[in-house]
Design a protein around this motif. Sequence first.
Motif, PDB file in Angstrom:
ATOM      1  N   UNK A   1      11.467 -45.561-101.363  1.00 44.07           N
ATOM      2  CA  UNK A   1      13.090 -45.204-102.033  1.00 44.07           C
ATOM      3  C   UNK A   1      13.887 -44.523-100.954  1.00 44.07           C
ATOM      4  N   UNK A   2      13.336 -43.440-100.131  1.00 46.50           N
ATOM      5  CA  UNK A   2      14.192 -42.709 -99.120  1.00 46.50           C
ATOM      6  C   UNK A   2      14.144 -43.460 -98.105  1.00 46.50           C
ATOM      7  N   UNK A   3      13.337 -44.495 -97.674  1.00 48.49           N
ATOM      8  CA  UNK A   3      13.388 -45.238 -96.455  1.00 48.49           C
ATOM      9  C   UNK A   3      14.460 -46.228 -96.691  1.00 48.49           C
ATOM     10  N   UNK A   4      14.718 -46.989 -97.700  1.00 41.82           N
ATOM     11  CA  UNK A   4      15.728 -47.813 -97.947  1.00 41.82           C
ATOM     12  C   UNK A   4      16.916 -47.046 -98.133  1.00 41.82           C
ATOM     13  N   UNK A   5      17.337 -45.805 -98.787  1.00 43.41           N
ATOM     14  CA  UNK A   5      18.553 -45.263 -98.805  1.00 43.41           C
ATOM     15  C   UNK A   5      18.769 -44.880 -97.306  1.00 43.41           C
ATOM     16  N   UNK A   6      17.979 -44.159 -96.541  1.00 41.35           N
ATOM     17  CA  UNK A   6      18.074 -43.837 -95.048  1.00 41.35           C
ATOM     18  C   UNK A   6      18.859 -45.164 -94.455  1.00 41.35           C
ATOM     19  N   UNK A   7      18.069 -46.217 -94.303  1.00 37.68           N
ATOM     20  CA  UNK A   7      18.533 -47.632 -93.740  1.00 37.68           C
ATOM     21  C   UNK A   7      19.793 -47.856 -94.194  1.00 37.68           C
ATOM     22  N   UNK A   8      19.962 -47.740 -95.576  1.00 34.67           N
ATOM     23  CA  UNK A   8      21.641 -48.265 -96.125  1.00 34.67           C
ATOM     24  C   UNK A   8      22.500 -47.150 -95.573  1.00 34.67           C
ATOM     25  N   UNK A   9      22.204 -46.003 -95.641  1.00 36.15           N
ATOM     26  CA  UNK A   9      23.466 -45.149 -95.352  1.00 36.15           C
ATOM     27  C   UNK A   9      23.617 -45.290 -93.841  1.00 36.15           C
ATOM     28  N   UNK A  10      22.497 -45.095 -93.241  1.00 33.61           N
ATOM     29  CA  UNK A  10      22.808 -44.950 -91.610  1.00 33.61           C
ATOM     30  C   UNK A  10      23.522 -46.375 -91.245  1.00 33.61           C
ATOM     31  N   UNK A  11      22.924 -47.455 -91.638  1.00 30.24           N
ATOM     32  CA  UNK A  11      23.577 -48.712 -91.042  1.00 30.24           C
ATOM     33  C   UNK A  11      24.969 -48.776 -91.403  1.00 30.24           C
ATOM     34  N   UNK A  12      25.461 -48.633 -92.914  1.00 36.68           N
ATOM     35  CA  UNK A  12      26.815 -48.715 -93.293  1.00 36.68           C
ATOM     36  C   UNK A  12      27.648 -47.612 -92.401  1.00 36.68           C
ATOM     37  N   UNK A  13      27.167 -46.489 -92.283  1.00 40.73           N
ATOM     38  CA  UNK A  13      28.013 -45.530 -91.455  1.00 40.73           C
ATOM     39  C   UNK A  13      28.392 -46.188 -90.112  1.00 40.73           C
ATOM     40  N   UNK A  14      27.238 -46.537 -89.345  1.00 44.31           N
ATOM     41  CA  UNK A  14      27.330 -47.098 -88.085  1.00 44.31           C
ATOM     42  C   UNK A  14      28.233 -48.189 -88.104  1.00 44.31           C
ATOM     43  N   UNK A  15      28.474 -48.916 -89.005  1.00 43.28           N
ATOM     44  CA  UNK A  15      29.034 -50.333 -89.134  1.00 43.28           C
ATOM     45  C   UNK A  15      30.672 -49.659 -89.449  1.00 43.28           C
ATOM     46  N   UNK A  16      30.785 -48.946 -90.449  1.00 45.40           N
ATOM     47  CA  UNK A  16      32.094 -48.302 -90.583  1.00 45.40           C
ATOM     48  C   UNK A  16      32.478 -47.781 -89.533  1.00 45.40           C
ATOM     49  N   UNK A  17      31.933 -46.834 -88.647  1.00 43.19           N
ATOM     50  CA  UNK A  17      32.322 -46.104 -87.536  1.00 43.19           C
ATOM     51  C   UNK A  17      32.822 -46.949 -86.297  1.00 43.19           C
ATOM     52  N   UNK A  18      31.760 -48.126 -86.223  1.00 41.63           N
ATOM     53  CA  UNK A  18      32.238 -49.013 -85.240  1.00 41.63           C
ATOM     54  C   UNK A  18      33.514 -49.701 -85.398  1.00 41.63           C
ATOM     55  N   UNK A  19      33.718 -50.173 -86.616  1.00 42.96           N
ATOM     56  CA  UNK A  19      34.959 -50.801 -87.110  1.00 42.96           C
ATOM     57  C   UNK A  19      36.152 -49.848 -87.026  1.00 42.96           C
ATOM     58  N   UNK A  20      36.200 -48.831 -87.285  1.00 45.73           N
ATOM     59  CA  UNK A  20      37.107 -47.772 -87.498  1.00 45.73           C
ATOM     60  C   UNK A  20      37.436 -47.214 -85.854  1.00 45.73           C
TER      61      UNK A  20
END
Length: 182
Positions: free
Chosen positions: A108-127
């Motif tokens: 559970x923690x691995x999936x949450x970490x993967x989802x959060x870090x990946x979406x944050x990085x993608x959003x940061x790259x987009x913005x």
Amino acid sequence: MAPSQDIFSPQEFEQVSKYLLKTTRPYPNVFVPQCNGLARIQPKEELLMQRVIESCPFKGTMSFVVGGALGAFLGLFSSSIAPHHTAQMSTRETLLDMKSTIVTHSKNFAVIGLMFASTECIIESYRGKSDYKNAVYSGFVTGGLLGYRAGPKAALFSGTGFAVFSLAIDYFMHNSSMFNPQ
């Protein structure tokens, strides 16, 4: 008597500068200010490693690994204080129960970490910005995706909860004296 003037020719000035500074610049026509320490040109290997470490797949993978390790630790802790065991268990049953708890928390923690870090990085790259809004948007997306199995209303509440928690953590990390000593 006339005042003497000490005038150096450009060649003499360069020789005196080399002697006093004990450095030679690799590119004499390029001026690089070095007020924050020695500036140097990074080798290709160092630039490649920097690009790899700053990439979204690497950040997501590292968050997956670190989240799994944190989940395993919390699973071990929670299995040791589990109140749901009312009957006496054998050592084998206890270890199997601990293993299942550790594996569940770790996943559970691995999936949450993967989802959060990946979406944050993608959003940061987009913005193209690195600010608190990236964590809020990423928290909303992550929470919404996790809560979507229970329906759209649960996804909205879960996304909002993750976004608020992400904002609180980001605020604490940037304003706490523990992380920013004066």
